[in-house]
Design an enzyme around this catalytic site. Structure first.
Site, PDB file in Angstrom:
ATOM      1  N   CYS A   1       0.845  -1.197   0.000  1.00 16.78           N
ATOM      2  CA  CYS A   1       0.000   0.000   0.000  1.00 16.78           C
ATOM      3  C   CYS A   1       0.887   1.256   0.000  1.00 16.78           C
ATOM      4  O   CYS A   1       1.658   1.465  -0.931  1.00 16.78           O
ATOM      5  CB  CYS A   1      -0.988  -0.030   1.157  1.00 16.78           C
TER       6      CYS A   1
ATOM      7  N   HIS B   1      -3.906  -4.996  -0.991  1.00 13.61           N
ATOM      8  CA  HIS B   1      -3.662  -5.504   0.356  1.00 13.61           C
ATOM      9  C   HIS B   1      -3.676  -7.031   0.336  1.00 13.61           C
ATOM     10  O   HIS B   1      -4.731  -7.645   0.547  1.00 13.61           O
ATOM     11  CB  HIS B   1      -4.735  -4.983   1.318  1.00 13.61           C
TER      12      HIS B   1
ATOM     13  N   GLU C   1      -2.683  -9.032   2.541  1.00 12.78           N
ATOM     14  CA  GLU C   1      -3.055  -9.559   3.861  1.00 12.78           C
ATOM     15  C   GLU C   1      -4.568  -9.618   4.045  1.00 12.78           C
ATOM     16  O   GLU C   1      -5.065 -10.250   4.991  1.00 12.78           O
ATOM     17  CB  GLU C   1      -2.406  -8.721   4.969  1.00 12.78           C
TER      18      GLU C   1
END
Length: 205
Positions: free
Chosen positions: A80, A187, A189
């Site tokens: 990011c 993202h 994750e």
């Protein structure tokens, strides 16, 4: 050892939880000494570009990071705003970026063709990976989907540094790679099995 750079910006715990689920040892690094054993580096980031850069500059970690990345050639991935920090500069601020992958971070709102597009770009989007990037080995070669939340995008000087595109009114660089230096605007994750596979590829290759 996977070290997650803890310079006061980014959700460190989300990455630690993901790697624990994978059975992979990972630890945060908030001091130069804690970075010393890194074999892989993750540079997280959220919020404003200048704030993130100032926090990193003030953390005392930058010189050690640069030694690891450029002298010891330790692979690193920025996530990011961590990806945006790899650039030379950003429309979002006045501070210089790291300059590790030449380019500028640009605002979607400064692109005339995108007038009226909802901002930020938020939600799931397909990636079109480059066949040359090892980050997209395995089941990531065929249009994987990742979660995005951003209003700025990395515009590299050399298109060869683009490892994957996404589209939000325009095609933009969603992933950049220059040798062992990588950045992802999305993202991983938060991107289920696609994100897990991307991290596994980063760790294993």
């Amino acid at each position: 050892m996977i070290r997650i750079v803890d310079y006061g910006v980014g959700n460190i715990q989300a990455f630690l939880t993901l790697f624990k689920r994978l059975g992979v040892e990972a630890k945060r690094a908030a001091t130069p000494a804690e970075l010393a054993d890194a074999t892989r580096l993750i540079l997280p980031g959220v919020g404003h570009f200048d704030h993130a850069m100032q926090c990193l500059n003030d953390s005392g970690l930058r010189a050690t990071l640069e030694e690891l990345v450029f002298v010891k050639k330790v692979p690193i991935i920025g996530i990011c705003v961590g990806m945006q920090m790899l650039a030379d500069s950003s429309d979002e601020g006045v501070l210089p970026g790291l300059g590790w992958i030449p380019g500028r971070v640009r605002a979607f709102t400064n692109i005339p063709d995108l007038a009226g597009m909802p901002m930020p770009h938020m939600g799931w989007n397909e990636l079109a990976p480059s066949s040359k990037s090892s980050l997209f080995d395995g089941d990531l070669k065929e249009r994987p989907e990742f979660y995005f939340l951003h209003s700025y995008f990395f515009d590299p000087i050399d298109s060869a540094d683009i490892a994957a595109y996404a589209n939000y009114g325009i095609d933009f660089a969603a992933v950049v790679s220059r040798g062992h230096i990588h950045g992802v605007q999305c993202h991983p994750e938060k991107s289920h099995h696609w994100g897990v596979q991307l991290f596994k590829n980063f760790i294993e290759r």
